[in-house]
Write an enzyme that holds these catalytic residues in place. Structure first.
Site, short mmCIF file in Angstrom:
data_model
loop_
_atom_site.label_atom_id
_atom_site.label_comp_id
_atom_site.label_asym_id
_atom_site.label_seq_id
_atom_site.Cartn_x
_atom_site.Cartn_y
_atom_site.Cartn_z
N GLU A 61 21.67 -95.15 25.86
CA GLU A 61 21.34 -95.39 27.26
C GLU A 61 20.08 -96.23 27.40
O GLU A 61 20.00 -97.12 28.27
CB GLU A 61 21.17 -94.06 28.00
N ASP A 95 19.18 -90.54 23.05
CA ASP A 95 18.17 -91.46 22.53
C ASP A 95 16.92 -91.49 23.42
O ASP A 95 16.96 -91.16 24.60
CB ASP A 95 18.75 -92.87 22.37
#
Length: 418
Positions: A169, A108
């Site tokens: 994350e 991400d």
């Protein structure tokens, strides 16, 4: 380090071949950067997942996926909602070997689906600007390319490895934290591919991190006719913010940062709701208990007041990363590898957090900034220095060969997790 490896000539030959693929790898990174994989853009994350797995097919690893649980998020109205997070990718090879390395990263980015920042372009011959080029699609490319070089080496059968790529994350690894801890306990060494600083400096010790939402419920009333009957949640929140912020420095290294405030509906209404999102940083694991105790004291006093209810959601999601003897030995090995490749590896403590905090909390010694050199991450000015791509691939490939050659066996023999 390189000259003392048992298969030094073969290792040098493999490292020398890395430069031959640089142009092709930059093309791959440019394509990856054009895939919007902002946190919780599940469709974009799935596209990114497919691109990575296809690129990694030559490694011959076992591929599996782990669906992550939903996490809670406090909405602007104070209600708690469940938010989906997608799934993690696992690539495993020789998972029962006597030496095992866990390599982690995240698919991400911080750029949402509707961001105007959607593609990579060269700012100069050496600077590639684009979403995720440094943080951390470039890092994933370093990781996979280093593994590809390692698998061609005579050391391949002497080391088992697992790649774990999470989709959350950038939102704190809340959904993947359990999986990171579980996999950390099965490994001996951790390598994580957040970007290094532009000058090549790596992160050493890291502060811990916590995210909270402070919610105040008061009592609505007409601001003119019934003002005294109301309990102003915005005013209460303003006082609470000051009390929370005053905890900064209560112990060395602790910071409390009230950051995002919402509340109220109209100027002629005494507001019955207000909230603030707060980030905290702490230097030592024991600071968490001290901080939580102070929060409880403050909330207890406010909840004793007539007409108010105060709630605190969230917690410490990443404990501080403290350097153990095994961690220091790994850092020294990496320093030696860099010297053999012609550059100095330096380390600095940082207030930032990443998956390295999670791995360390599970007992796994790790270095967590082995990705490309770059800067201005989390902004539309994010860039990667293109010459760092082959440089960091060689560094990680040499690290893997050195571990496989037994250079950390004194720590590995103590068992998985360091």
């Amino acid at each position: 380090m390189l000259g003392t490896l048992t298969q030094a000539a073969a290792a040098r030959r493999i490292l020398d071949e890395v430069d031959n693929r640089t142009d092709a790898l930059i093309g791959v990174l440019t394509d990856w950067s054009a895939i919007n994989s902002g946190s919780r853009n599940l469709y974009g994350l799935l596209r990114m997942e497919k691109a990575i797995v296809a690129h990694a097919a030559t490694l011959g690893a076992e591929v599996s996926y782990v669906d992550l649980p939903d996490t809670e998020m406090v909405e602007s109205n104070g209600r708690v909602a469940n938010v989906p997070n997608g799934r993690a990718i696992r690539l495993i090879k020789r998972g029962t070997a006597n030496r095992r390395v866990l390599l982690t990263g995240h698919t991400d980015t911080v750029f949402p689906e509707n961001s105007a920042f959607q593609k990579a372009e060269f700012l100069s011959e050496t600077h590639l600007n684009g979403p995720g080029v440094a943080d951390m699609k470039g890092g994933i490319l370093v990781m996979l390319s280093a593994l590809e070089a390692f698998e061609k080496s005579p050391y391949a059968n002497q080391l088992g490895w697992e790649v774990l790529l999470s989709p959350d994350e950038e939102t704190g690894s809340l959904a993947s934290a359990g999986l990171l801890a579980e996999r950390a306990r099965t490994a001996h060494i951790g390598l994580t591919y957040e970007p290094a600083l532009a000058d090549g400096t790596l992160a050493g010790e890291r502060k811990g991190n916590g995210n909270y939402t402070l919610v105040v419920e008061g009592r609505a009333a007409h601001a003119g006719r019934d003002f005294d009957k109301g309990r102003n949640a915005v005013v209460a929140l303003a006082s609470l913010i000051g009390e929370f912020a005053d905890l900064t420095g209560g112990r060395p290294g602790i910071t409390v940062n009230p950051a995002v405030i919402t509340g109220g509906t109209a100027t002629n209404v005494v507001p019955d709701h207000a909230q603030c999102r707060i980030n905290v940083r702490l230097a030592r694991p024991e600071d968490a208990e001290w901080l939580e105790d102070r929060f409880d004291e403050i909330l207890g006093l406010w909840n004793a007041r007539e007409g108010y209810r105060v709630h605190l959601h969230g917690g410490i999601n990443r404990p501080p990363k403290i350097l153990t003897p095994a961690n220091l030995a790994l850092m020294e090995l990496i320093r030696d590898c860099g010297a053999d490749l012609g550059f100095e590896v330096r380390y600095v403590p940082t207030g930032g957090c990443c998956e390295g905090n999670n791995l360390a909390a599970a007992g796994l010694p790790n270095v967590d900034t082995l990705g490309v050199r770059g800067g201005n991450i989390h902004s539309a000015d994010e860039y990667m220095l293109t010459d760092s791509l082959p440089e960091r691939i060689r560094l990680s490939a040499l690290i893997l060969m050195a571990i496989a050659d037994g250079r950390l066996d004194g720590y590995i023999e103590r068992g998985a997790g360091g």
